[in-house]
Scaffold this motif. Structure first.
Motif, PDB file in Angstrom:
ATOM      1  N   ARG A  77      24.675  54.128  43.135  1.00  0.00           N
ATOM      2  CA  ARG A  77      23.595  54.475  42.194  1.00  0.00           C
ATOM      3  C   ARG A  77      23.470  53.464  41.057  1.00  0.00           C
ATOM      4  NH1 ARG A  77      26.148  59.550  42.384  1.00  0.00           N
ATOM      5  NH2 ARG A  77      26.837  59.276  40.227  1.00  0.00           N
ATOM      6  N   LEU A  78      24.479  52.650  40.883  1.00  0.00           N
ATOM      7  CA  LEU A  78      24.537  51.746  39.737  1.00  0.00           C
ATOM      8  C   LEU A  78      23.613  50.543  39.938  1.00  0.00           C
ATOM      9  CD1 LEU A  78      26.134  51.579  37.073  1.00  0.00           C
ATOM     10  CD2 LEU A  78      27.843  50.215  38.287  1.00  0.00           C
ATOM     11  N   GLU A  79      22.936  50.144  38.860  1.00  0.00           N
ATOM     12  CA  GLU A  79      22.068  48.976  38.916  1.00  0.00           C
ATOM     13  C   GLU A  79      22.903  47.730  39.224  1.00  0.00           C
ATOM     14  OE1 GLU A  79      22.206  51.150  36.481  1.00  0.00           O
ATOM     15  OE2 GLU A  79      20.265  52.170  36.581  1.00  0.00           O
ATOM     16  N   PRO A  80      22.351  46.753  39.970  1.00  0.00           N
ATOM     17  CA  PRO A  80      23.121  45.589  40.424  1.00  0.00           C
ATOM     18  C   PRO A  80      23.867  44.854  39.306  1.00  0.00           C
ATOM     19  CG  PRO A  80      21.022  45.656  41.552  1.00  0.00           C
ATOM     20  CD  PRO A  80      20.982  46.750  40.520  1.00  0.00           C
ATOM     21  N   ALA A  81      23.227  44.641  38.163  1.00  0.00           N
ATOM     22  CA  ALA A  81      23.876  43.889  37.086  1.00  0.00           C
ATOM     23  C   ALA A  81      25.120  44.614  36.581  1.00  0.00           C
ATOM     24  CB  ALA A  81      22.896  43.673  35.932  1.00  0.00           C
ATOM     25  N   PHE A  82      25.053  45.936  36.489  1.00  0.00           N
ATOM     26  CA  PHE A  82      26.192  46.706  36.007  1.00  0.00           C
ATOM     27  C   PHE A  82      27.261  46.847  37.093  1.00  0.00           C
ATOM     28  CE2 PHE A  82      22.817  47.854  33.100  1.00  0.00           C
ATOM     29  CZ  PHE A  82      23.466  47.828  31.870  1.00  0.00           C
ATOM     30  N   ARG A  83      26.818  46.886  38.360  1.00  0.00           N
ATOM     31  CA  ARG A  83      27.785  46.907  39.454  1.00  0.00           C
ATOM     32  C   ARG A  83      28.597  45.610  39.458  1.00  0.00           C
ATOM     33  NH1 ARG A  83      24.598  46.931  43.950  1.00  0.00           N
ATOM     34  NH2 ARG A  83      24.050  49.095  43.485  1.00  0.00           N
ATOM     35  N   GLU A  84      27.900  44.501  39.226  1.00  0.00           N
ATOM     36  CA  GLU A  84      28.585  43.205  39.164  1.00  0.00           C
ATOM     37  C   GLU A  84      29.563  43.169  37.995  1.00  0.00           C
ATOM     38  OE1 GLU A  84      27.539  38.443  38.606  1.00  0.00           O
ATOM     39  OE2 GLU A  84      25.931  39.892  38.977  1.00  0.00           O
ATOM     40  N   GLN A  85      29.178  43.774  36.895  1.00  0.00           N
ATOM     41  CA  GLN A  85      30.070  43.807  35.736  1.00  0.00           C
ATOM     42  C   GLN A  85      31.353  44.572  36.055  1.00  0.00           C
ATOM     43  OE1 GLN A  85      28.914  46.194  32.317  1.00  0.00           O
ATOM     44  NE2 GLN A  85      29.580  44.574  30.952  1.00  0.00           N
ATOM     45  N   PHE A  86      31.214  45.695  36.750  1.00  0.00           N
ATOM     46  CA  PHE A  86      32.384  46.477  37.121  1.00  0.00           C
ATOM     47  C   PHE A  86      33.280  45.681  38.067  1.00  0.00           C
ATOM     48  CE2 PHE A  86      34.726  49.764  39.444  1.00  0.00           C
ATOM     49  CZ  PHE A  86      35.185  50.541  38.386  1.00  0.00           C
ATOM     50  N   GLN A  87      32.670  44.942  38.988  1.00  0.00           N
ATOM     51  CA  GLN A  87      33.445  44.119  39.914  1.00  0.00           C
ATOM     52  C   GLN A  87      34.166  43.000  39.171  1.00  0.00           C
ATOM     53  OE1 GLN A  87      30.327  43.006  42.618  1.00  0.00           O
ATOM     54  NE2 GLN A  87      30.492  44.880  43.845  1.00  0.00           N
ATOM     55  N   GLN A  88      33.548  42.484  38.117  1.00  0.00           N
ATOM     56  CA  GLN A  88      34.204  41.449  37.315  1.00  0.00           C
ATOM     57  C   GLN A  88      35.428  42.005  36.603  1.00  0.00           C
ATOM     58  OE1 GLN A  88      31.037  40.051  34.774  1.00  0.00           O
ATOM     59  NE2 GLN A  88      30.241  38.620  36.307  1.00  0.00           N
ATOM     60  N   ILE A  89      35.338  43.249  36.150  1.00  0.00           N
ATOM     61  CA  ILE A  89      36.492  43.889  35.524  1.00  0.00           C
ATOM     62  C   ILE A  89      37.638  44.004  36.522  1.00  0.00           C
ATOM     63  CG2 ILE A  89      37.355  46.021  34.462  1.00  0.00           C
ATOM     64  CD1 ILE A  89      34.454  46.529  33.537  1.00  0.00           C
ATOM     65  N   GLU A  90      37.302  44.493  37.712  1.00  0.00           N
ATOM     66  CA  GLU A  90      38.329  44.619  38.751  1.00  0.00           C
ATOM     67  C   GLU A  90      38.937  43.262  39.083  1.00  0.00           C
ATOM     68  OE1 GLU A  90      36.196  46.567  41.938  1.00  0.00           O
ATOM     69  OE2 GLU A  90      37.118  48.492  41.408  1.00  0.00           O
ATOM     70  N   GLY A  91      38.096  42.232  39.129  1.00  0.00           N
ATOM     71  CA  GLY A  91      38.588  40.887  39.409  1.00  0.00           C
ATOM     72  C   GLY A  91      39.529  40.386  38.335  1.00  0.00           C
ATOM     73  N   ALA A  92      39.213  40.692  37.070  1.00  0.00           N
ATOM     74  CA  ALA A  92      40.063  40.264  35.964  1.00  0.00           C
ATOM     75  C   ALA A  92      41.429  40.929  36.032  1.00  0.00           C
ATOM     76  CB  ALA A  92      39.383  40.578  34.634  1.00  0.00           C
ATOM     77  N   TYR A  93      41.454  42.218  36.378  1.00  0.00           N
ATOM     78  CA  TYR A  93      42.736  42.907  36.545  1.00  0.00           C
ATOM     79  C   TYR A  93      43.523  42.302  37.713  1.00  0.00           C
ATOM     80  CZ  TYR A  93      42.221  46.798  33.244  1.00  0.00           C
ATOM     81  OH  TYR A  93      42.131  47.564  32.105  1.00  0.00           O
ATOM     82  N   THR A  94      42.838  42.024  38.810  1.00  0.00           N
ATOM     83  CA  THR A  94      43.517  41.453  39.980  1.00  0.00           C
ATOM     84  C   THR A  94      44.148  40.111  39.642  1.00  0.00           C
ATOM     85  OG1 THR A  94      42.029  42.568  41.527  1.00  0.00           O
ATOM     86  CG2 THR A  94      43.200  40.637  42.346  1.00  0.00           C
ATOM     87  N   LEU A  95      43.408  39.243  38.970  1.00  0.00           N
ATOM     88  CA  LEU A  95      43.938  37.932  38.597  1.00  0.00           C
ATOM     89  C   LEU A  95      45.134  38.060  37.670  1.00  0.00           C
ATOM     90  CD1 LEU A  95      40.678  35.837  38.012  1.00  0.00           C
ATOM     91  CD2 LEU A  95      42.339  35.596  39.878  1.00  0.00           C
ATOM     92  N   PHE A  96      45.039  38.987  36.712  1.00  0.00           N
ATOM     93  CA  PHE A  96      46.147  39.169  35.784  1.00  0.00           C
ATOM     94  C   PHE A  96      47.415  39.594  36.515  1.00  0.00           C
ATOM     95  CE2 PHE A  96      48.794  42.037  33.280  1.00  0.00           C
ATOM     96  CZ  PHE A  96      49.169  41.188  32.247  1.00  0.00           C
ATOM     97  N   PHE A  97      47.289  40.594  37.393  1.00  0.00           N
ATOM     98  CA  PHE A  97      48.477  41.097  38.068  1.00  0.00           C
ATOM     99  C   PHE A  97      48.979  40.127  39.144  1.00  0.00           C
ATOM    100  CE2 PHE A  97      47.307  45.109  36.058  1.00  0.00           C
ATOM    101  CZ  PHE A  97      48.560  45.535  35.638  1.00  0.00           C
ATOM    102  N   GLN A  98      48.105  39.322  39.724  1.00  0.00           N
ATOM    103  CA  GLN A  98      48.571  38.275  40.626  1.00  0.00           C
ATOM    104  C   GLN A  98      49.449  37.278  39.870  1.00  0.00           C
ATOM    105  OE1 GLN A  98      44.893  36.740  42.321  1.00  0.00           O
ATOM    106  NE2 GLN A  98      45.366  37.625  44.308  1.00  0.00           N
ATOM    107  N   ASP A  99      48.985  36.870  38.687  1.00  0.00           N
ATOM    108  CA  ASP A  99      49.777  35.942  37.867  1.00  0.00           C
ATOM    109  C   ASP A  99      51.087  36.583  37.442  1.00  0.00           C
ATOM    110  OD1 ASP A  99      47.839  33.991  38.052  1.00  0.00           O
ATOM    111  OD2 ASP A  99      46.923  34.452  36.108  1.00  0.00           O
ATOM    112  N   LEU A 100      51.032  37.867  37.114  1.00  0.00           N
ATOM    113  CA  LEU A 100      52.245  38.573  36.712  1.00  0.00           C
ATOM    114  C   LEU A 100      53.253  38.615  37.858  1.00  0.00           C
ATOM    115  CD1 LEU A 100      53.734  40.292  34.572  1.00  0.00           C
ATOM    116  CD2 LEU A 100      52.556  42.294  35.517  1.00  0.00           C
ATOM    117  N   LEU A 101      52.774  38.891  39.068  1.00  0.00           N
ATOM    118  CA  LEU A 101      53.663  38.932  40.230  1.00  0.00           C
ATOM    119  C   LEU A 101      54.268  37.553  40.510  1.00  0.00           C
ATOM    120  CD1 LEU A 101      51.857  41.223  42.839  1.00  0.00           C
ATOM    121  CD2 LEU A 101      53.826  41.752  41.412  1.00  0.00           C
ATOM    122  N   ARG A 102      53.441  36.533  40.462  1.00  0.00           N
ATOM    123  CA  ARG A 102      53.961  35.185  40.728  1.00  0.00           C
ATOM    124  C   ARG A 102      55.016  34.793  39.700  1.00  0.00           C
ATOM    125  NH1 ARG A 102      48.396  33.945  42.114  1.00  0.00           N
ATOM    126  NH2 ARG A 102      48.249  33.557  44.349  1.00  0.00           N
TER     127      ARG A 102
END
Length: 218
Positions: free
Chosen positions: A118-143
């Motif tokens: 239901r989310l508008e594309p621009a806001f859906r992309e924003q949510f995906q960017q948040i998820e991406g930022a968390y993923t990158l952070f925890f990848q760096d933390l694991l490494r």
């Protein structure tokens, strides 16, 4: 920045501030756009110029809370000696979610497939960017935490699947109000300690297994 753009940003910030205040006073899913507009001192139509739907407002507010959360995690990681940030970062993540239950509640709500549809594309992309930022952070933390194993991207992602499952469980527990309704209540801080130990033990064990499997194929 143009004056009109500054005004637009100021109004958007006022809307989010008003929504955050209302959400802290009553169940967030019962707050209406009209109530947010009144609290922000603007017209309902103006709110819709910034957020075309209630889902968009939820996503933007979740993004703001998540940015604060990520900033705290980055600061904690940077303050630790190399390779020793996993436990303090994990515990801080849990404590931050406990102190900001709205983040846990909104994150769970916004992550549902039907919500994203239901989310508008621009806001859906924003949510995906948040998820991406968390993923990158925890990848760096694991490494950093498991640097002796020299994990590749695929191995990090496999480990993060387990971490995500644990974090989602903690978010669900916080969103549900903890354990106060159980016959034998459990202190959340003790729960956080146990889950943190479980995550670290699981990561170390699974990372070693992945490396052993990779070595056997070389």
């Amino acid at each position: 920045m143009r004056y009109q753009d500054q005004l637009f940003q100021q109004r958007e910030s006022a809307i989010l501030d008003a929504a955050l205040q209302l959400f802290s006073e009553q169940p967030w899913d019962r707050v209406t756009i009209a109530q947010v507009a009144i609290a922000a001192g603007i017209g309902k139509g103006t709110v819709y110029k910034h957020f075309p739907s209630k889902e968009a407002l939820y996503t933007q507010l979740a993004a703001r809370l998540a940015q604060d959360h990520l900033a705290a995690l980055h600061a904690t990681k940077a303050a630790q000696p190399a390779g020793q940030a996993l436990r303090p970062v994990t515990r801080l993540a849990f404590e931050h979610m406990l102190n900001t239950p709205l983040l846990a509640q909104l994150s769970h709500h916004c992550d549902r497939p039907e919500f994203q549809e239901r989310l508008e594309p621009a806001f859906r992309e924003q949510f995906q960017q948040i998820e991406g930022a968390y993923t990158l952070f925890f990848q760096d933390l694991l490494r950093d935490s498991l640097s002796h194993l020299n994990l590749n991207d695929d191995e990090c992602m496999q480990l993060l699947w387990g971490v995500e499952a644990c974090f989602n469980g903690v978010m669900a527990r916080i969103a549900a109000g903890g354990f106060s309704h159980w016959a034998e209540p459990v202190a959340l801080h003790d729960y956080f300690d146990c889950v943190t130990d479980f995550i670290i033990a699981g990561l170390c064990g699974q990372a070693n297994a992945l490396r052993a499997t990779a070595a056997s194929h070389e």
